[in-house]
Structure formats: C-alpha cells, structure tokens
Design a protein around this motif. Structure first.
Motif, PDB file in Angstrom:
ATOM      1  N   GLU A   1      47.281  92.984   8.695  1.00 51.78           N
ATOM      2  CA  GLU A   1      47.667  91.576   8.680  1.00 51.78           C
ATOM      3  C   GLU A   1      46.724  90.817   7.746  1.00 51.78           C
ATOM      4  OE1 GLU A   1      49.043  89.654  12.271  1.00 51.78           O
ATOM      5  OE2 GLU A   1      47.771  87.936  11.834  1.00 51.78           O
ATOM      6  N   SER A   2      47.304  90.087   6.813  1.00 51.05           N
ATOM      7  CA  SER A   2      46.546  89.214   5.903  1.00 51.05           C
ATOM      8  C   SER A   2      45.413  89.951   5.202  1.00 51.05           C
ATOM      9  CB  SER A   2      45.988  87.999   6.660  1.00 51.05           C
ATOM     10  OG  SER A   2      47.033  87.255   7.236  1.00 51.05           O
ATOM     11  N   GLY A   3      45.659  91.190   4.806  1.00 53.15           N
ATOM     12  CA  GLY A   3      44.663  91.938   4.062  1.00 53.15           C
ATOM     13  C   GLY A   3      43.641  92.650   4.912  1.00 53.15           C
ATOM     14  N   GLY A   4      43.673  92.463   6.229  1.00 54.04           N
ATOM     15  CA  GLY A   4      42.748  93.152   7.121  1.00 54.04           C
ATOM     16  C   GLY A   4      43.502  93.980   8.140  1.00 54.04           C
ATOM     17  N   TRP A   5      42.814  94.343   9.224  1.00 54.31           N
ATOM     18  CA  TRP A   5      43.400  95.178  10.263  1.00 54.31           C
ATOM     19  C   TRP A   5      43.210  94.530  11.627  1.00 54.31           C
ATOM     20  CZ3 TRP A   5      46.163  99.704   9.690  1.00 54.31           C
ATOM     21  CH2 TRP A   5      46.152 100.279   8.419  1.00 54.31           C
ATOM     22  N   LYS A   6      44.217  94.670  12.485  1.00 53.09           N
ATOM     23  CA  LYS A   6      44.142  94.245  13.872  1.00 53.09           C
ATOM     24  C   LYS A   6      44.493  95.417  14.779  1.00 53.09           C
ATOM     25  CE  LYS A   6      45.157  89.274  13.639  1.00 53.09           C
ATOM     26  NZ  LYS A   6      46.084  88.208  14.115  1.00 53.09           N
ATOM     27  N   PHE A   7      44.125  95.271  16.051  1.00 48.04           N
ATOM     28  CA  PHE A   7      44.512  96.250  17.065  1.00 48.04           C
ATOM     29  C   PHE A   7      45.274  95.536  18.177  1.00 48.04           C
ATOM     30  CE2 PHE A   7      44.384  99.968  19.692  1.00 48.04           C
ATOM     31  CZ  PHE A   7      44.331  99.478  20.982  1.00 48.04           C
ATOM     32  N   THR A   8      46.289  96.215  18.689  1.00 48.96           N
ATOM     33  CA  THR A   8      46.978  95.734  19.883  1.00 48.96           C
ATOM     34  C   THR A   8      47.204  96.896  20.825  1.00 48.96           C
ATOM     35  OG1 THR A   8      48.852  94.425  20.698  1.00 48.96           O
ATOM     36  CG2 THR A   8      49.328  96.036  18.978  1.00 48.96           C
ATOM     37  N   GLY A   9      46.994  96.662  22.123  1.00 50.08           N
ATOM     38  CA  GLY A   9      47.234  97.692  23.116  1.00 50.08           C
ATOM     39  C   GLY A   9      48.707  97.774  23.486  1.00 50.08           C
ATOM     40  N   ILE A  10      49.158  98.987  23.847  1.00 49.33           N
ATOM     41  CA  ILE A  10      50.569  99.191  24.194  1.00 49.33           C
ATOM     42  C   ILE A  10      50.690  99.806  25.584  1.00 49.33           C
ATOM     43  CG2 ILE A  10      52.705 100.378  23.567  1.00 49.33           C
ATOM     44  CD1 ILE A  10      51.836 100.173  20.640  1.00 49.33           C
ATOM     45  N   GLY A  11      50.162 101.022  25.791  1.00 48.26           N
ATOM     46  CA  GLY A  11      50.179 101.641  27.105  1.00 48.26           C
ATOM     47  C   GLY A  11      51.552 102.101  27.566  1.00 48.26           C
ATOM     48  N   LYS A  12      52.389 102.575  26.658  1.00 49.34           N
ATOM     49  CA  LYS A  12      53.733 103.037  27.008  1.00 49.34           C
ATOM     50  C   LYS A  12      53.721 104.534  27.297  1.00 49.34           C
ATOM     51  CE  LYS A  12      58.473 103.410  25.205  1.00 49.34           C
ATOM     52  NZ  LYS A  12      59.375 103.139  24.052  1.00 49.34           N
ATOM     53  N   GLY A  13      54.229 104.934  28.478  1.00 47.10           N
ATOM     54  CA  GLY A  13      54.233 106.332  28.859  1.00 47.10           C
ATOM     55  C   GLY A  13      55.556 107.009  28.555  1.00 47.10           C
ATOM     56  N   TYR A  14      55.494 108.351  28.403  1.00 47.06           N
ATOM     57  CA  TYR A  14      56.675 109.164  28.115  1.00 47.06           C
ATOM     58  C   TYR A  14      56.743 110.305  29.115  1.00 47.06           C
ATOM     59  CZ  TYR A  14      57.465 106.849  23.613  1.00 47.06           C
ATOM     60  OH  TYR A  14      57.733 105.926  22.635  1.00 47.06           O
ATOM     61  N   THR A  15      57.762 110.285  29.979  1.00 52.65           N
ATOM     62  CA  THR A  15      57.901 111.357  30.964  1.00 52.65           C
ATOM     63  C   THR A  15      58.259 112.680  30.305  1.00 52.65           C
ATOM     64  OG1 THR A  15      60.212 110.727  31.300  1.00 52.65           O
ATOM     65  CG2 THR A  15      58.584 109.757  32.786  1.00 52.65           C
ATOM     66  N   ALA A  16      58.924 112.629  29.139  1.00 52.95           N
ATOM     67  CA  ALA A  16      59.324 113.859  28.458  1.00 52.95           C
ATOM     68  C   ALA A  16      58.213 114.434  27.604  1.00 52.95           C
ATOM     69  CB  ALA A  16      60.566 113.600  27.607  1.00 52.95           C
ATOM     70  N   GLY A  17      57.032 113.841  27.612  1.00 53.45           N
ATOM     71  CA  GLY A  17      55.903 114.415  26.911  1.00 53.45           C
ATOM     72  C   GLY A  17      55.768 113.961  25.469  1.00 53.45           C
ATOM     73  N   LEU A  18      54.833 114.604  24.784  1.00 50.97           N
ATOM     74  CA  LEU A  18      54.489 114.190  23.438  1.00 50.97           C
ATOM     75  C   LEU A  18      55.622 114.417  22.439  1.00 50.97           C
ATOM     76  CD1 LEU A  18      52.122 112.918  21.968  1.00 50.97           C
ATOM     77  CD2 LEU A  18      51.308 115.193  21.398  1.00 50.97           C
ATOM     78  N   ALA A  19      56.451 115.426  22.676  1.00 49.86           N
ATOM     79  CA  ALA A  19      57.562 115.674  21.760  1.00 49.86           C
ATOM     80  C   ALA A  19      58.481 114.462  21.688  1.00 49.86           C
ATOM     81  CB  ALA A  19      58.334 116.913  22.203  1.00 49.86           C
ATOM     82  N   ALA A  20      58.778 113.868  22.856  1.00 49.40           N
ATOM     83  CA  ALA A  20      59.630 112.679  22.866  1.00 49.40           C
ATOM     84  C   ALA A  20      58.926 111.496  22.212  1.00 49.40           C
ATOM     85  CB  ALA A  20      60.021 112.336  24.301  1.00 49.40           C
ATOM     86  N   LEU A  21      57.617 111.396  22.437  1.00 48.13           N
ATOM     87  CA  LEU A  21      56.858 110.284  21.872  1.00 48.13           C
ATOM     88  C   LEU A  21      56.898 110.305  20.345  1.00 48.13           C
ATOM     89  CD1 LEU A  21      53.325 109.159  23.061  1.00 48.13           C
ATOM     90  CD2 LEU A  21      53.872 109.332  20.639  1.00 48.13           C
TER      91      LEU A  21
END
Length: 455
Positions: A118-138
């Motif tokens: 954003e605007s030439g720099g970097w930001k972080f935002t948390g999400i915390g979304k889980g996937y019951t089908a595992g990493l493949a689905a993610l």
C-alpha cells in the motif's frame, strides 16, 4: 483475537515470520489474488522462491519485503492450524507483528494473515481462516494446482501431507513436499527438495538466483506453547515495543516519479559473502543512483567503498557499520564512461542493489527506520523532529546531510550538515523548501517526523 492494529504498517526490511510450527508456507500473489505458478509457494519442501526474496528456514520464513518483485501484491502466510499465532520480527529483533487467531473454524490448515502493498510500503492484516479439508484446499483457493496423492502405507503428516510408502529412498521433511521439476500440478507427497546451490548471484536487472552462502537471520521465537495462558502467544504481546514503520510513499503524485531525480533504469542486484568487488551491470547509467545494502549477522561489520578510475577507493566510505543485521541506503554517482564498481568488506552474507533515486522513500508525516537511509522530501519549509534512542549501550551517532535538488542535480556540491551528534537524540531541525535529498544516518532505530510550516 489479534494484538495488532487492523492493516498495520510493517517496515520494508527482512522480516523473520513464525507461526509456532515448522508447517508454515508463503504464497506470493499477483494483482488477481492468485499465484503465477507453483514456484510462488515457499515451504519446507521448496524452501527458496526464485527471486530469493522469500525463504523457508527451519521453523520460520524470511520475507525480504524490500526485494519482493513488483508483480507480487500480497504474501499470504499459511500452515498447520496447531500454531495458533503469528509473529514477525525486524532485523533489530523488534516484534512488529504479533497476531493470535484463537481457534479458527476448521481443522487442519489455516491462513494466518497476509502482507500486502500500500502506497509504496507494506502492511499486515490478520485473517485466521481455517480449512477443514487441509492445506490442499487452502492453496487451491489461491491458484495452486494440487495433484492427487498416491495411496500411502503410513499415516499422514499432521494436518498437511501423507508420508511416502515404506521403503522409499528418503523421507519427506515435515510439512509440504517437493514441487516436481517438470511442469504440472504440485503434489502433496514426495521427497523434500534440497536447499539452493551455492554461489553468489550477480543481478542483471532481473531476479538474482538465491545465494546458498546466505546465513539465517534472527530466528523467530520458538513455539513454546499454543494459544493459551502462559504460552508463547500470550507472552509475545507483552514484549511488543510498538515499533511499526511508516510506509514511506515511493509513488505519490508529487512530480517525483521515475526520472525526476536522476536517470531511470532497471535495478541491478548482486549477492555474496565476505570481501568482494561488485561491478554494476550495463543497465546502470551515469548519474545519481540509490545504493541499498543489507548484511547478515549480529557480530558483524560491513564497509562499502566506490572505486575510482585507478581502481582504488574513491573518497570516503559509502557505508561503514557494525550494526547487527545491517540495512542501509545512500545516493552515489555512477561514473561516466565506465561501470560503477564497489569494494565490499564484510564478515557475512550481503546484498547490494542499485536503483533509481526516485525509488527512495518519501519523507511525509512520520517515518521509522533502522540504520542509514536516503530519503526524498518534496514539501515546503518544515520542521523535522529526529528521535534516536541510541544503540544498545545508549550510545551511537546520528547525522543528517541536506542536499537541495536543483537543475537535475541530486547530490549538491554544497550540502548542509543539519545534525551531527553522539548518543540518544530528540532534536528538531529546520528544512528549506523541497525538493531535497536527505542522507540520514543513525546507529540503530530512529523516527523522523516532518511538519510543514505553510510559509
């Protein structure tokens, strides 16, 4: 529950990111929110991105945000759900992100959060979304093509991948497994890929090959506990120092786009370890250029000199520092009729990058940083407040040279030494009307706040 402000700025340096488990991955996404190919996923089995900007090492990721390709808009951090938290540390070991996700809905894999531009720099935002089908689905949600797994005799790795059948020549590392050399979907089973080969990479303006000589930076805290009382996630919030860098807009419409502060050209990058000589590529033209240097290690020294026509050190050193995990930038003149050559004296792994001066951060509002940095100021007369906390012994040194930019000249023949003092400093100095090049230096963390006077 998160211990960050929503959409918090993070410093554009190399961050060490951990989630309390080695089963962590980074997905580099374009503007469409998808990977460009399987190589844009970095994990234990594929530990280095082709650009060298993102690496998996042990139980954490190293994100060199200042080296990420411009086509990459977001970096998603994902992995096994057992970690329950994410933390990011700057090179000076300041915790700049500490985010707790609690118990995400879903079972085996989770998107912890993402770093985005954003605007030439970097930001972080948390999400915390889980996937019951595992990493493949993610990862499929982000455009990674996942091949169907072959049936395995043994149990699957916790939350991520299946182990190969008994009797295989090698066992996979925990977490994801190797991307095949041939084109095709990314399998979630197989032998883990080894580290990148050795050797320095001399950039040609594209993306240098990763150097196998680079050493790990400061490690992220170990996952001593999960998301609960007394665990690592609970203690990290108390250690946060509240230091989050301002963005430093590099692309604002202030008349300071590419070419406004000297020649525009494709960046050049070189990497190595120890003492060496760097010769910039032919794409670097004569004139003022931005020189950016990083150096790894806590007990270290880095010095950089420009070499003259006689192949000897020309003038004073461009950098000379014992800062741990050094990052710095300055402006120097690339010579006419011959390539820019630099002598590097260093203990450990380093990176040298040559870019247009217009790529330097703009000084607006409050900026925070670490070590020496070249900044551009395009506002009117102002007061600049310098807040330098000193080094670990409350010593160190801080200085500021002000170069008025006139008639296309970036490095003024008569700059002003606006500040030059040892130790901790909280000082205010006047700035004339811009545009200005500010060559600021401090032996540690600093904060600059500019207030225009409206004169």
């Amino acid at each position: 529950m998160g211990h960050i402000t929503e959409s918090s700025w993070v410093p554009s340096v190399t961050l060490r990111v951990g989630v309390g488990t080695p089963d962590v991955a980074a997905l580099l996404l374009g503007a469409d929110g998808r990977v460009r190919g399987d190589a844009d996923m970095v994990f234990a089995g594929q530990p280095v991105h082709p650009s060298g900007a993102v690496r998996h090492s042990g139980t954490s990721l190293a994100l060199a945000l200042h080296e990420v390709e411009p086509e990459v808009e977001r970096i998603v951090i994902a992995g096994a759900a057992g970690g329950g938290h994410l933390a990011a540390m700057a090179p000076d070991r300041a915790v700049v992100v500490a985010y707790l996700i609690g118990n995400p809905e879903g079972g085996e894999a989770v998107v912890f959060g993402e770093f985005y531009r954003e605007s030439g720099g970097w930001k972080f935002t948390g999400i915390g979304k889980g996937y019951t089908a595992g990493l493949a689905a993610l990862v499929t949600d982000y455009g990674v093509e996942v091949a169907e797994e072959e049936p395995a005799a043994g149990p699957s790795a916790p939350g991520l991948v299946k182990q190969p059948a008994a009797g295989a020549a090698e066992q996979p590392a925990p977490g994801l497994a190797q991307r095949p050399a041939a084109a095709g979907p990314l399998p979630l089973a197989g032998v883990a890929k080894g580290p990148a080969g050795n050797g320095a990479a001399d950039g040609d303006g594209g993306h240098p090959a990763p150097s196998g000589t680079a050493k790990d930076g400061p490690a992220a805290p170990d996952g001593g506990g999960r998301n609960g009382k007394g665990g690592w996630a609970a203690s990290v919030a108390g250690r946060m120092q509240g230091w989050v860098s301002g963005g430093g807009d590099r692309t604002a419409d202030d008349g300071g786009g590419p070419g406004a502060f000297g020649p525009d050209f494709k960046p050049f990058t070189a990497k190595g370890e120890g003492d060496s000589v760097v010769t910039a590529g032919p794409q670097v033209p004569a004139g003022p250029v931005l020189l950016e240097v990083t150096h790894q290690g806590s007990d270290s020294y880095i010095g950089v000199h420009a070499l003259g026509e006689d192949n000897k050190d020309a003038g004073s050193s461009l950098f000379s520092s014992q800062l741990a995990d050094f990052t710095g930038s300055t402006v120097t003149e690339a010579p006419e009729g011959r390539p820019l050559r630099l002598r590097v004296a260093a203990y450990n792994a380093w990176t040298v990058r040559v870019r247009p001066v217009s790529a330097a951060r703009r000084l607006r509002g409050t900026l925070k940083g670490y070590g020496p940095e070249a900044l551009l100021y395009t506002g009117g007369p102002a007061d600049l407040t310098v807040d330098f906390k000193g080094n670990e012994e409350n010593g160190g040194y801080v200085s500021l040279w002000t170069h008025p930019i006139t008639d296309g000249g970036v490095l003024s023949p008569s700059p002003t030494l606006s500040l030059s003092k040892p130790g901790r400093q909280l000082a205010t100095v006047p700035l004339p009307d811009g545009p200005l090049l500010l060559l600021f230096s401090a032996d540690g963390k600093w904060s600059l706040t500019v207030r225009e006077l409206g004169l």
